[in-house]
Design a protein around this motif. Structure first.
Motif, mmCIF file in Angstrom:
data_model
loop_
_atom_site.group_PDB
_atom_site.id
_atom_site.type_symbol
_atom_site.label_atom_id
_atom_site.label_comp_id
_atom_site.label_asym_id
_atom_site.label_seq_id
_atom_site.Cartn_x
_atom_site.Cartn_y
_atom_site.Cartn_z
ATOM 1 N N LYS A 65 0.821 -1.213 0.000
ATOM 2 C CA LYS A 65 0.000 0.000 0.000
ATOM 3 C C LYS A 65 0.855 1.262 0.000
ATOM 4 O O LYS A 65 0.535 2.251 -0.673
ATOM 5 C CB LYS A 65 -0.925 -0.024 1.218
ATOM 6 N N THR A 66 1.952 1.263 0.751
ATOM 7 C CA THR A 66 2.822 2.442 0.850
ATOM 8 C C THR A 66 4.103 2.305 0.044
ATOM 9 O O THR A 66 4.869 3.265 -0.039
ATOM 10 C CB THR A 66 3.183 2.699 2.319
ATOM 11 N N ASN A 67 4.354 1.099 -0.499
ATOM 12 C CA ASN A 67 5.599 0.810 -1.224
ATOM 13 C C ASN A 67 6.821 1.070 -0.350
ATOM 14 O O ASN A 67 7.817 1.652 -0.782
ATOM 15 C CB ASN A 67 5.696 1.626 -2.518
ATOM 16 N N HIS A 68 6.741 0.628 0.907
ATOM 17 C CA HIS A 68 7.836 0.820 1.850
ATOM 18 C C HIS A 68 8.189 -0.514 2.522
ATOM 19 O O HIS A 68 7.320 -1.379 2.699
ATOM 20 C CB HIS A 68 7.467 1.840 2.935
ATOM 21 N N ILE A 69 9.443 -0.640 2.881
ATOM 22 C CA ILE A 69 9.877 -1.743 3.732
ATOM 23 C C ILE A 69 9.546 -1.372 5.173
ATOM 24 O O ILE A 69 10.016 -0.356 5.679
ATOM 25 C CB ILE A 69 11.389 -2.009 3.577
ATOM 26 N N VAL A 70 8.721 -2.168 5.832
ATOM 27 C CA VAL A 70 8.290 -1.838 7.195
ATOM 28 C C VAL A 70 9.018 -2.661 8.248
ATOM 29 O O VAL A 70 9.042 -2.280 9.425
ATOM 30 C CB VAL A 70 6.761 -2.028 7.337
ATOM 31 N N GLN A 71 9.612 -3.792 7.877
ATOM 32 C CA GLN A 71 10.378 -4.613 8.811
ATOM 33 C C GLN A 71 11.516 -5.272 8.043
ATOM 34 O O GLN A 71 11.363 -5.615 6.871
ATOM 35 C CB GLN A 71 9.486 -5.698 9.458
ATOM 36 N N ARG A 72 12.653 -5.464 8.711
ATOM 37 C CA ARG A 72 13.789 -6.151 8.080
ATOM 38 C C ARG A 72 14.644 -6.783 9.162
ATOM 39 O O ARG A 72 14.720 -6.296 10.283
ATOM 40 C CB ARG A 72 14.594 -5.185 7.210
ATOM 41 N N ASN A 73 15.294 -7.888 8.816
ATOM 42 C CA ASN A 73 16.132 -8.590 9.785
ATOM 43 C C ASN A 73 17.576 -8.112 9.674
ATOM 44 O O ASN A 73 17.912 -7.221 8.870
ATOM 45 C CB ASN A 73 16.033 -10.102 9.589
ATOM 46 N N ASN A 74 18.461 -8.706 10.459
ATOM 47 C CA ASN A 74 19.864 -8.289 10.473
ATOM 48 C C ASN A 74 20.554 -8.574 9.144
ATOM 49 O O ASN A 74 21.448 -7.827 8.728
ATOM 50 C CB ASN A 74 20.610 -8.996 11.607
ATOM 51 N N GLY A 75 20.141 -9.662 8.470
ATOM 52 C CA GLY A 75 20.726 -9.956 7.173
ATOM 53 C C GLY A 75 20.442 -8.857 6.168
ATOM 54 O O GLY A 75 21.309 -8.481 5.371
ATOM 55 N N ALA A 76 19.219 -8.332 6.168
ATOM 56 C CA ALA A 76 18.879 -7.228 5.269
ATOM 57 C C ALA A 76 19.600 -5.953 5.673
ATOM 58 O O ALA A 76 20.025 -5.164 4.819
ATOM 59 C CB ALA A 76 17.368 -7.011 5.275
ATOM 60 N N LEU A 77 19.770 -5.743 6.981
ATOM 61 C CA LEU A 77 20.501 -4.566 7.441
ATOM 62 C C LEU A 77 21.956 -4.605 6.990
ATOM 63 O O LEU A 77 22.530 -3.574 6.599
ATOM 64 C CB LEU A 77 20.416 -4.476 8.971
ATOM 65 N N GLN A 78 22.564 -5.770 7.016
ATOM 66 C CA GLN A 78 23.946 -5.912 6.551
ATOM 67 C C GLN A 78 24.079 -5.608 5.063
ATOM 68 O O GLN A 78 25.143 -5.183 4.611
ATOM 69 C CB GLN A 78 24.443 -7.336 6.837
ATOM 70 N N GLN A 79 23.011 -5.790 4.318
ATOM 71 C CA GLN A 79 23.031 -5.483 2.894
ATOM 72 C C GLN A 79 22.711 -4.013 2.620
ATOM 73 O O GLN A 79 22.684 -3.594 1.461
ATOM 74 C CB GLN A 79 22.020 -6.369 2.157
ATOM 75 N N GLY A 80 22.443 -3.254 3.678
ATOM 76 C CA GLY A 80 22.155 -1.835 3.503
ATOM 77 C C GLY A 80 20.692 -1.491 3.376
ATOM 78 O O GLY A 80 20.354 -0.330 3.095
ATOM 79 N N ILE A 81 19.795 -2.461 3.560
ATOM 80 C CA ILE A 81 18.360 -2.210 3.452
ATOM 81 C C ILE A 81 17.853 -1.604 4.754
ATOM 82 O O ILE A 81 18.099 -2.139 5.836
ATOM 83 C CB ILE A 81 17.599 -3.504 3.122
#
Length: 498
Positions: free
Chosen positions: A65-81
């Motif tokens: 609906k908003t085209n946003h990432i609302v939650q991410r894990n540590n693996g995604a954070l390490q990739q810069g997300i």
């Protein structure tokens, strides 16, 4: 002082996904066929990570609906997300990212399940939004013997549920909500300390509408402590009644009416699958997890059940209902798992499944028996367990059970087949054979009497009254027969036992 704890589950969808993935990963029976999960997380099928890939698979929760990432894990954070990124930006940073669709309804269902788990320990629970709930504490401290013991009990259940959360305590739900959203993560009972922590929070964390926040910002009010310092008459001149009600509740001067959570009379547990499941073999560990929740529910309430229903949801195809019945009420995971395995081994999914829901509406109270525990127990339990397994394997429409009419005279009995093998029998006796002869046959074989005699008289209104002594006899080949001796000392065979 009234005291409320506010819990903010900021990544409840992600926690549910990782918990489901972990339950499958810990089950060695299903480790070798998780190619779908490996493909979506960038992990090779043999367990070796591909070159250049992060050791922790990147997982994000995307709100369409908003085209946003609302939650991410540590693996995604390490990739810069980061939270707030768009899907295109996340895909550019990590092409192998696992994407989970965000659903407020799914999060609400998960929160309701968590409230069911907390309810035996705390009575007043308010489900505020799809990922937040509030718990009243001041009326429970006396029963637990102190604040420390009470909070330890609550956090223990939350830790067993494997969910991440921010929390805070305050004199009202509105005040505790601001502190929890600010990530205070502190249990505080002192009013002055709560007020001090509250004064450091930004105005953006309040539940005021956007127009009111903009009006306050224009006059220089950007923090909660500035809002709390405003005189009441100033508030009345500047804002509407809804805003005044919220601000007085924030100060702890009024206590708005809230709807307390009450557990449903039936059991329902929903789980979102961490990946699309293409066959029933891979569904089994998730169903087993749901059976574990059901067993916990039954054990806490001293209940058992003989019927449960799984609903398997798909993306396009209509949901499939999978009903399982047991001839004997059950309450443990192992007893239901054996029936479940027989029931689904021949099922074919029309398309990959995305979620499962377990429902149970009919319960029976477990009552202690004052009789002899071993008296006639083995035969009855074994028979009902066999019937339940046959129904699970073949289906109720393929199983039948002999039934006799309400009479003790074997000549007027009839072995009528009935469609349901779980129907209540009308007349039961240990000497009723499985198969009855239409008319008695002369006994011509050599037999050995195993049981008897049992003397039966016909009803007095019959024109030809009979008096017979019945026995259970066994032939040389091991066949058991119901025999009798008439008044002329002649021996006859009445039926056969299977």
């Amino acid at each position: 002082m009234m005291l409320w704890a506010y819990l903010y589950f900021h990544q409840i969808t992600l926690d549910t996904h990782e918990k489901a993935s972990l339950s499958v990963g810990n089950n060695s029976r299903y480790d070798t066929k998780n190619e779908a999960r490996h493909k979506r997380t960038g992990e090779s099928a043999n367990g070796q990570h591909q070159p250049g890939k992060t050791q922790t698979p990147a997982v994000i929760v995307y709100c369409e609906k908003t085209n946003h990432i609302v939650q991410r894990n540590n693996g995604a954070l390490q990739q810069g997300i980061e939270i707030g990124h768009g899907l295109a930006q996340a895909g550019a940073l990590c092409p192998q990212v696992c994407i989970i669709p965000f659903s407020e309804e799914d999060e609400r269902l998960t929160l309701v399940q968590l409230a069911h788990r907390l309810y035996p320990f705390v009575s007043d629970i308010v489900i505020d939004t799809h990922n937040t709930l509030a718990i009243r504490l001041d009326n429970l401290v006396h029963y637990y013997g102190g604040h420390k013991e009470l909070w330890s009990t609550i956090t223990h259940e939350l830790n067993l549920s494997k969910v991440s959360y921010h929390f805070a305590t305050a004199w009202s739900i509105e005040a505790a909500r601001i502190l929890a959203l600010n990530g205070v993560d502190n249990y505080e009972c002192d009013r002055d300390n709560i007020k001090h922590r509250l004064s450091q929070c930004s105005l953006s964390l309040t539940a005021l509408d956007k127009k009111t926040k903009e009006a306050l910002t224009r006059v220089g009010i950007r923090h909660v402590h500035q809002l709390l310092a405003m005189p009441v008459h100033e508030l009345g001149r500047r804002f509407d009644n809804n805003t005044i009600s919220y601000l007085t509740a924030l100060r702890g001067e009024t206590f708005p009416h809230v709807t307390l959570f009450r557990p449903a009379e039936h059991f329902e547990h929903f789980t979102l699958l961490p990946f699309d499941v293409e066959n029933t073999q891979h569904l089994t560990p998730f169903m087993e997890k749901l059976l574990g929740y059901l067993a916990h529910y039954l054990r806490a309430r001293n209940l058992q059940t003989s019927t449960l229903c799984f609903q398997i949801d798909f993306r396009e195809h209509p949901s499939t209902q999978l009903e399982i019945k047991s001839a004997l009420p059950q309450s443990t995971v192992d007893s239901w798992l054996s029936l479940l395995t027989l029931r689904i081994e021949n099922e074919v999914l029309p398309e990959p499944a995305v979620s499962i829901t377990l429902r149970c509406d009919n319960f029976e109270t477990i009552e202690g028996s004052n009789g002899d525990f071993f008296s006639n127990r083995f035969n009855e339990v074994a028979q009902k367990q066999l019937i339940g397994r046959l129904n699970a394997k073949l289906g109720e429409e393929c199983t039948f059970q002999p039934k006799v009419s309400d009479t003790h005279q074997f000549e007027t009995m009839s072995n009528a087949e009935i469609s349901s093998s779980i129907s209540a029998s009308t007349f039961t006796s240990d000497i009723v054979p499985t198969f009855l002869f239409d008319t008695p046959k002369p006994l011509t074989q050599s037999t050995k009497v195993c049981f008897g005699p049992v003397r039966l008289h016909s009803e007095w209104w019959h024109e030809t009254p009979r008096k017979r002594d019945y026995f259970i006899a066994q032939t040389l080949y091991g066949v058991r027969m119901l025999i009798f001796k008439d008044e002329d000392n002649q021996w006859w065979a009445q039926g056969l036992f299977s």
